[in-house]
Design a protein around this motif. Sequence first.
Motif, PDB file in Angstrom:
ATOM      1  N   TRP A 150      20.795  37.189  54.665  1.00 11.79           N
ATOM      2  CA  TRP A 150      20.818  36.234  55.772  1.00 11.79           C
ATOM      3  C   TRP A 150      20.050  34.999  55.338  1.00 11.79           C
ATOM      4  O   TRP A 150      18.871  35.060  55.011  1.00 11.79           O
ATOM      5  CB  TRP A 150      20.191  36.836  57.024  1.00 11.79           C
ATOM      6  N   VAL A 151      20.736  33.867  55.299  1.00 12.01           N
ATOM      7  CA  VAL A 151      20.132  32.591  54.963  1.00 12.01           C
ATOM      8  C   VAL A 151      20.160  31.772  56.246  1.00 12.01           C
ATOM      9  O   VAL A 151      21.227  31.320  56.673  1.00 12.01           O
ATOM     10  CB  VAL A 151      20.895  31.876  53.836  1.00 12.01           C
ATOM     11  N   GLN A 152      19.002  31.654  56.866  1.00  5.59           N
ATOM     12  CA  GLN A 152      18.883  31.113  58.220  1.00  5.59           C
ATOM     13  C   GLN A 152      19.806  31.921  59.129  1.00  5.59           C
ATOM     14  O   GLN A 152      19.577  33.105  59.298  1.00  5.59           O
ATOM     15  CB  GLN A 152      19.144  29.612  58.228  1.00  5.59           C
ATOM     16  N   ASN A 153      20.852  31.349  59.671  1.00  2.00           N
ATOM     17  CA  ASN A 153      21.731  32.119  60.552  1.00  2.00           C
ATOM     18  C   ASN A 153      23.087  32.411  59.915  1.00  2.00           C
ATOM     19  O   ASN A 153      24.031  32.758  60.599  1.00  2.00           O
ATOM     20  CB  ASN A 153      21.927  31.395  61.886  1.00  2.00           C
ATOM     21  N   GLU A 154      23.184  32.270  58.596  1.00  2.00           N
ATOM     22  CA  GLU A 154      24.452  32.517  57.897  1.00  2.00           C
ATOM     23  C   GLU A 154      24.379  33.778  57.050  1.00  2.00           C
ATOM     24  O   GLU A 154      23.420  34.007  56.325  1.00  2.00           O
ATOM     25  CB  GLU A 154      24.808  31.333  56.992  1.00  2.00           C
ATOM     26  N   ALA A 155      25.424  34.589  57.161  1.00  2.00           N
ATOM     27  CA  ALA A 155      25.539  35.800  56.347  1.00  2.00           C
ATOM     28  C   ALA A 155      26.180  35.434  55.012  1.00  2.00           C
ATOM     29  O   ALA A 155      27.188  34.726  54.967  1.00  2.00           O
ATOM     30  CB  ALA A 155      26.382  36.833  57.067  1.00  2.00           C
ATOM     31  N   VAL A 156      25.586  35.927  53.925  1.00  2.00           N
ATOM     32  CA  VAL A 156      26.117  35.692  52.586  1.00  2.00           C
ATOM     33  C   VAL A 156      26.301  37.049  51.916  1.00  2.00           C
ATOM     34  O   VAL A 156      25.330  37.781  51.709  1.00  2.00           O
ATOM     35  CB  VAL A 156      25.153  34.829  51.735  1.00  2.00           C
ATOM     36  N   VAL A 157      27.545  37.396  51.586  1.00  2.00           N
ATOM     37  CA  VAL A 157      27.818  38.662  50.913  1.00  2.00           C
ATOM     38  C   VAL A 157      27.423  38.513  49.455  1.00  2.00           C
ATOM     39  O   VAL A 157      27.942  37.660  48.734  1.00  2.00           O
ATOM     40  CB  VAL A 157      29.306  39.062  51.052  1.00  2.00           C
ATOM     41  N   ILE A 158      26.484  39.382  49.030  1.00  2.00           N
ATOM     42  CA  ILE A 158      25.914  39.295  47.676  1.00  2.00           C
ATOM     43  C   ILE A 158      26.692  40.168  46.697  1.00  2.00           C
ATOM     44  O   ILE A 158      26.991  39.746  45.591  1.00  2.00           O
ATOM     45  CB  ILE A 158      24.446  39.760  47.697  1.00  2.00           C
ATOM     46  N   LEU A 182      42.266  41.486  31.958  1.00  2.15           N
ATOM     47  CA  LEU A 182      42.448  41.846  33.357  1.00  2.15           C
ATOM     48  C   LEU A 182      41.096  42.061  34.040  1.00  2.15           C
ATOM     49  O   LEU A 182      40.103  42.373  33.397  1.00  2.15           O
ATOM     50  CB  LEU A 182      43.293  43.117  33.465  1.00  2.15           C
ATOM     51  N   ILE A 183      41.080  41.898  35.343  1.00  2.00           N
ATOM     52  CA  ILE A 183      39.856  42.099  36.112  1.00  2.00           C
ATOM     53  C   ILE A 183      39.574  43.590  36.214  1.00  2.00           C
ATOM     54  O   ILE A 183      40.402  44.345  36.722  1.00  2.00           O
ATOM     55  CB  ILE A 183      39.991  41.491  37.517  1.00  2.00           C
ATOM     56  N   PRO A 184      38.412  44.029  35.736  1.00  2.00           N
ATOM     57  CA  PRO A 184      38.071  45.451  35.858  1.00  2.00           C
ATOM     58  C   PRO A 184      37.607  45.769  37.282  1.00  2.00           C
ATOM     59  O   PRO A 184      37.219  44.870  38.039  1.00  2.00           O
ATOM     60  CB  PRO A 184      36.929  45.638  34.858  1.00  2.00           C
ATOM     61  N   GLU A 185      37.611  47.037  37.634  1.00  2.00           N
ATOM     62  CA  GLU A 185      37.196  47.474  38.973  1.00  2.00           C
ATOM     63  C   GLU A 185      35.809  46.947  39.339  1.00  2.00           C
ATOM     64  O   GLU A 185      35.589  46.526  40.469  1.00  2.00           O
ATOM     65  CB  GLU A 185      37.223  49.008  39.035  1.00  2.00           C
ATOM     66  N   LYS A 186      34.889  46.922  38.406  1.00  8.07           N
ATOM     67  CA  LYS A 186      33.522  46.486  38.701  1.00  8.07           C
ATOM     68  C   LYS A 186      33.395  44.987  38.927  1.00  8.07           C
ATOM     69  O   LYS A 186      32.329  44.522  39.320  1.00  8.07           O
ATOM     70  CB  LYS A 186      32.577  46.923  37.580  1.00  8.07           C
ATOM     71  N   MET A 187      34.449  44.221  38.713  1.00 10.84           N
ATOM     72  CA  MET A 187      34.398  42.768  38.910  1.00 10.84           C
ATOM     73  C   MET A 187      35.365  42.281  39.986  1.00 10.84           C
ATOM     74  O   MET A 187      35.500  41.090  40.197  1.00 10.84           O
ATOM     75  CB  MET A 187      34.701  42.047  37.592  1.00 10.84           C
ATOM     76  N   ARG A 188      36.021  43.180  40.694  1.00  8.43           N
ATOM     77  CA  ARG A 188      37.049  42.778  41.656  1.00  8.43           C
ATOM     78  C   ARG A 188      36.458  42.100  42.893  1.00  8.43           C
ATOM     79  O   ARG A 188      35.272  42.212  43.181  1.00  8.43           O
ATOM     80  CB  ARG A 188      37.860  43.985  42.083  1.00  8.43           C
ATOM     81  N   SER A 189      37.320  41.423  43.615  1.00  7.41           N
ATOM     82  CA  SER A 189      36.931  40.791  44.867  1.00  7.41           C
ATOM     83  C   SER A 189      36.675  41.840  45.935  1.00  7.41           C
ATOM     84  O   SER A 189      37.113  42.983  45.821  1.00  7.41           O
ATOM     85  CB  SER A 189      38.055  39.866  45.355  1.00  7.41           C
ATOM     86  N   VAL A 235      30.561  34.143  50.522  1.00  9.28           N
ATOM     87  CA  VAL A 235      30.684  35.209  49.527  1.00  9.28           C
ATOM     88  C   VAL A 235      30.325  34.603  48.175  1.00  9.28           C
ATOM     89  O   VAL A 235      30.791  33.511  47.829  1.00  9.28           O
ATOM     90  CB  VAL A 235      32.131  35.756  49.488  1.00  9.28           C
ATOM     91  N   LEU A 236      29.498  35.310  47.407  1.00  7.30           N
ATOM     92  CA  LEU A 236      29.182  34.813  46.069  1.00  7.30           C
ATOM     93  C   LEU A 236      30.456  34.701  45.237  1.00  7.30           C
ATOM     94  O   LEU A 236      31.369  35.520  45.361  1.00  7.30           O
ATOM     95  CB  LEU A 236      28.189  35.739  45.369  1.00  7.30           C
ATOM     96  N   ARG A 237      30.512  33.711  44.394  1.00  9.42           N
ATOM     97  CA  ARG A 237      31.700  33.422  43.602  1.00  9.42           C
ATOM     98  C   ARG A 237      32.200  34.627  42.810  1.00  9.42           C
ATOM     99  O   ARG A 237      33.401  34.857  42.690  1.00  9.42           O
ATOM    100  CB  ARG A 237      31.396  32.260  42.650  1.00  9.42           C
ATOM    101  N   GLN A 238      31.289  35.441  42.291  1.00 11.19           N
ATOM    102  CA  GLN A 238      31.670  36.623  41.507  1.00 11.19           C
ATOM    103  C   GLN A 238      32.619  37.536  42.282  1.00 11.19           C
ATOM    104  O   GLN A 238      33.461  38.208  41.705  1.00 11.19           O
ATOM    105  CB  GLN A 238      30.412  37.393  41.096  1.00 11.19           C
ATOM    106  N   LEU A 239      32.477  37.572  43.612  1.00 14.78           N
ATOM    107  CA  LEU A 239      33.294  38.467  44.438  1.00 14.78           C
ATOM    108  C   LEU A 239      34.594  37.831  44.897  1.00 14.78           C
ATOM    109  O   LEU A 239      35.228  38.305  45.829  1.00 14.78           O
ATOM    110  CB  LEU A 239      32.480  38.932  45.653  1.00 14.78           C
ATOM    111  N   THR A 240      35.005  36.746  44.243  1.00 14.67           N
ATOM    112  CA  THR A 240      36.252  36.074  44.611  1.00 14.67           C
ATOM    113  C   THR A 240      37.217  35.966  43.433  1.00 14.67           C
ATOM    114  O   THR A 240      38.168  35.193  43.478  1.00 14.67           O
ATOM    115  CB  THR A 240      35.967  34.658  45.157  1.00 14.67           C
ATOM    116  N   LEU A 241      36.975  36.740  42.379  1.00 13.27           N
ATOM    117  CA  LEU A 241      37.785  36.613  41.157  1.00 13.27           C
ATOM    118  C   LEU A 241      39.212  37.127  41.327  1.00 13.27           C
ATOM    119  O   LEU A 241      40.129  36.633  40.691  1.00 13.27           O
ATOM    120  CB  LEU A 241      37.115  37.356  39.998  1.00 13.27           C
ATOM    121  N   GLY A 242      39.414  38.132  42.145  1.00 15.77           N
ATOM    122  CA  GLY A 242      40.740  38.719  42.326  1.00 15.77           C
ATOM    123  C   GLY A 242      40.651  40.227  42.399  1.00 15.77           C
ATOM    124  O   GLY A 242      39.573  40.809  42.325  1.00 15.77           O
TER     125      GLY A 242
END
Length: 126
Positions: free
Chosen positions: A112-120, A94-101, A57-64
Amino acid sequence: MAYKGNPGTNKLANVLAGRMKKECENPLVLDFGEIQVNGSLITNTFPVPIPKGDYSVLRQLTLGLTDEKLTITKNDGAHGGHISGEGVHSHTVLIPEKMRSIKAGDRVLVAWVQNEAVVIDIVTSL
């Protein structure tokens, strides 16, 4: 080899080789998916749940979650506009709705990066 006398096995091997070659020539790059209640990911082209931790998961989607503390700003009082006091203060951001995990039920864009799924990112409609 044991397969030399078996034309069915040879035909199956040729079909599989052809399909693998075709997939390598046109690899899937982007896909849609959905986050499940247990945190697993199911994509449109790979409908088997990918357990949480087995996809990235991209770091942006792990803020909270929404309304959790993102950061605290601090001011040393150097700016003007205060009637009294030194002006030293802080604000909780505070984390706004548009920035939440990501969370269960979210429709997501998957690379898909080779055989790995990456949530963008989370996909929403207007």
